[in-house]
Design a protein around this motif. Structure first.
Motif, PDB file in Angstrom:
ATOM      1  N   VAL A   1      41.099  35.568  42.727  1.00 20.88           N
ATOM      2  CA  VAL A   1      41.096  37.003  42.448  1.00 20.88           C
ATOM      3  C   VAL A   1      40.484  37.288  41.082  1.00 20.88           C
ATOM      4  N   PHE A   2      39.728  38.386  41.028  1.00 23.17           N
ATOM      5  CA  PHE A   2      39.233  38.898  39.747  1.00 23.17           C
ATOM      6  C   PHE A   2      39.595  40.365  39.629  1.00 23.17           C
TER       7      PHE A   2
ATOM      8  N   VAL B   1      32.481  35.654  44.203  1.00 27.28           N
ATOM      9  CA  VAL B   1      31.497  35.604  45.291  1.00 27.28           C
ATOM     10  C   VAL B   1      30.949  34.192  45.463  1.00 27.28           C
ATOM     11  N   LYS B   2      30.793  33.456  44.371  1.00 27.85           N
ATOM     12  CA  LYS B   2      30.283  32.082  44.435  1.00 27.85           C
ATOM     13  C   LYS B   2      31.288  31.141  45.094  1.00 27.85           C
TER      14      LYS B   2
ATOM     15  N   VAL C   1      38.033  41.022  44.799  1.00 27.50           N
ATOM     16  CA  VAL C   1      37.492  41.706  43.631  1.00 27.50           C
ATOM     17  C   VAL C   1      38.282  42.996  43.491  1.00 27.50           C
ATOM     18  N   GLY C   2      39.157  43.018  42.499  1.00 27.22           N
ATOM     19  CA  GLY C   2      40.103  44.122  42.343  1.00 27.22           C
ATOM     20  C   GLY C   2      41.503  43.654  42.724  1.00 27.22           C
ATOM     21  N   ALA C   3      42.477  44.020  41.909  1.00 23.13           N
ATOM     22  CA  ALA C   3      43.866  43.619  42.176  1.00 23.13           C
ATOM     23  C   ALA C   3      44.804  44.806  41.993  1.00 23.13           C
TER      24      ALA C   3
ATOM     25  N   ALA D   1      39.560  34.374  38.554  1.00 21.58           N
ATOM     26  CA  ALA D   1      38.152  34.232  38.180  1.00 21.58           C
ATOM     27  C   ALA D   1      37.854  35.105  36.968  1.00 21.58           C
ATOM     28  N   ALA D   2      36.783  34.758  36.275  1.00 20.26           N
ATOM     29  CA  ALA D   2      36.403  35.493  35.073  1.00 20.26           C
ATOM     30  C   ALA D   2      35.399  36.599  35.354  1.00 20.26           C
ATOM     31  N   SER D   3      34.884  36.657  36.594  1.00 17.78           N
ATOM     32  CA  SER D   3      33.863  37.656  36.914  1.00 17.78           C
ATOM     33  C   SER D   3      33.772  37.876  38.412  1.00 17.78           C
TER      34      SER D   3
END
Length: 265
Positions: A32-33, A58-59, A6-8, A51-53
């Motif tokens: 990655v999102f 996390v899922k 989460v974060g790039a 990912a879109a979110s």
């Protein structure tokens, strides 16, 4: 196993690139999102899934790297709550954010690893402090440790030491850059071009670090080795000592640690 990010930004990018460079984990098993489509596309081109979110990462991921600023943590964790389970493992690289804050905000007693890396990860020469919650398995901790070791060196600390590590290695590069800037500018005023002085000083930093790590001598012993009686080095050191150089460093590091503690509240 799927590894999520989460974060790039720069730090997350350094970690992902380190994983790929060292062959630690396949790109197709990473997701990655980032709110920036441009940043997501960079890693999509390297074979990672996007990912879109936050909740989608996390899922789908088994281990999730939370690579966002401390100020954005609350909203990220609120989004993560939608899909988190007690089997989801988290790695946080944010200054000041405690394991308890993460688990209590998520409402889930999931495994959490805290990491305090620094920006030289970008060139594979980082320094990272790690700690873990009791829920983290030895296998998962070894895997995460191997990721940071692929980008530099790792030290294992207690969680109550991680905020102090922020003032040592986390923010430490900025202290070094300020020292280098001042030295290069002084040399320029004395007649050496700043770019040449910066190259000389940078190599001096590299060589000095190697001496600290591998010579077997303490910092005080190394200082003495450079300081001939009545020589030039002692004249420079006299100025540092008279201006309270060590006290200034101590005050700066305490301020850094205090700020990390504030960010965690």
């Amino acid at each position: 196993m799927v590894v999520g990010f989460v974060g790039a930004g720069n730090m997350a990018g350094a970690i992902m690139n380190g994983i790929l460079r060292a062959g630690i984990h396949p790109a197709q098993d990473m997701i990655v999102f980032d709110i920036s489509e441009e940043k997501r596309s960079v890693f999509q081109q390297k074979g990672l899934r996007t990912a879109a979110s936050v909740s989608e990462v996390v899922k789908d991921a088994d281990i999730v790297f939370l690579a966002v600023k401390p100020q954005n943590f609350a909203e990220v964790l609120e989004e993560a709550k939608k899909t988190v389970t007690e089997q989801t493992r988290f790695v946080t690289i944010a200054a000041g954010i405690s394991i308890h804050y993460i688990t209590s905000t998520l409402g889930c007693d999931c495994p959490v690893i805290r990491a305090m890396p620094n920006t030289p990860l970008l060139v594979g020469k980082g320094a990272t402090a790690l700690c873990r919650s009791e829920k983290v398995s030895d296998e998962d901790f070894a895997f995460v440790r191997s990721i940071f070791e692929a980008c530099g060196t790792v030290e294992i600390l207690r969680e109550d030491q991680i905020n102090v590590a922020t003032s040592v290695n986390g923010s430490g590069p900025a202290y070094v850059y300020l020292f280098a800037k001042a030295a290069a500018e002084s040399a320029d005023r004395q007649g050496i071009p700043a770019d040449a002085a910066l190259r000389l000083f940078s190599q001096t930093l590299i060589g000095s670090a190697e001496m600290l790590l591998h010579s077997g001598h303490t910092p005080d012993e190394l200082i003495k080795m450079v300081s001939s009686p009545g020589g030039t080095t002692l004249k420079a050191l006299d100025v540092f000592y008279s201006r309270g150089f060590e006290a200034i460093i101590d005050e700066a590091m305490l301020a850094c640690t205090h700020r990390a503690e504030e960010l965690g509240k």
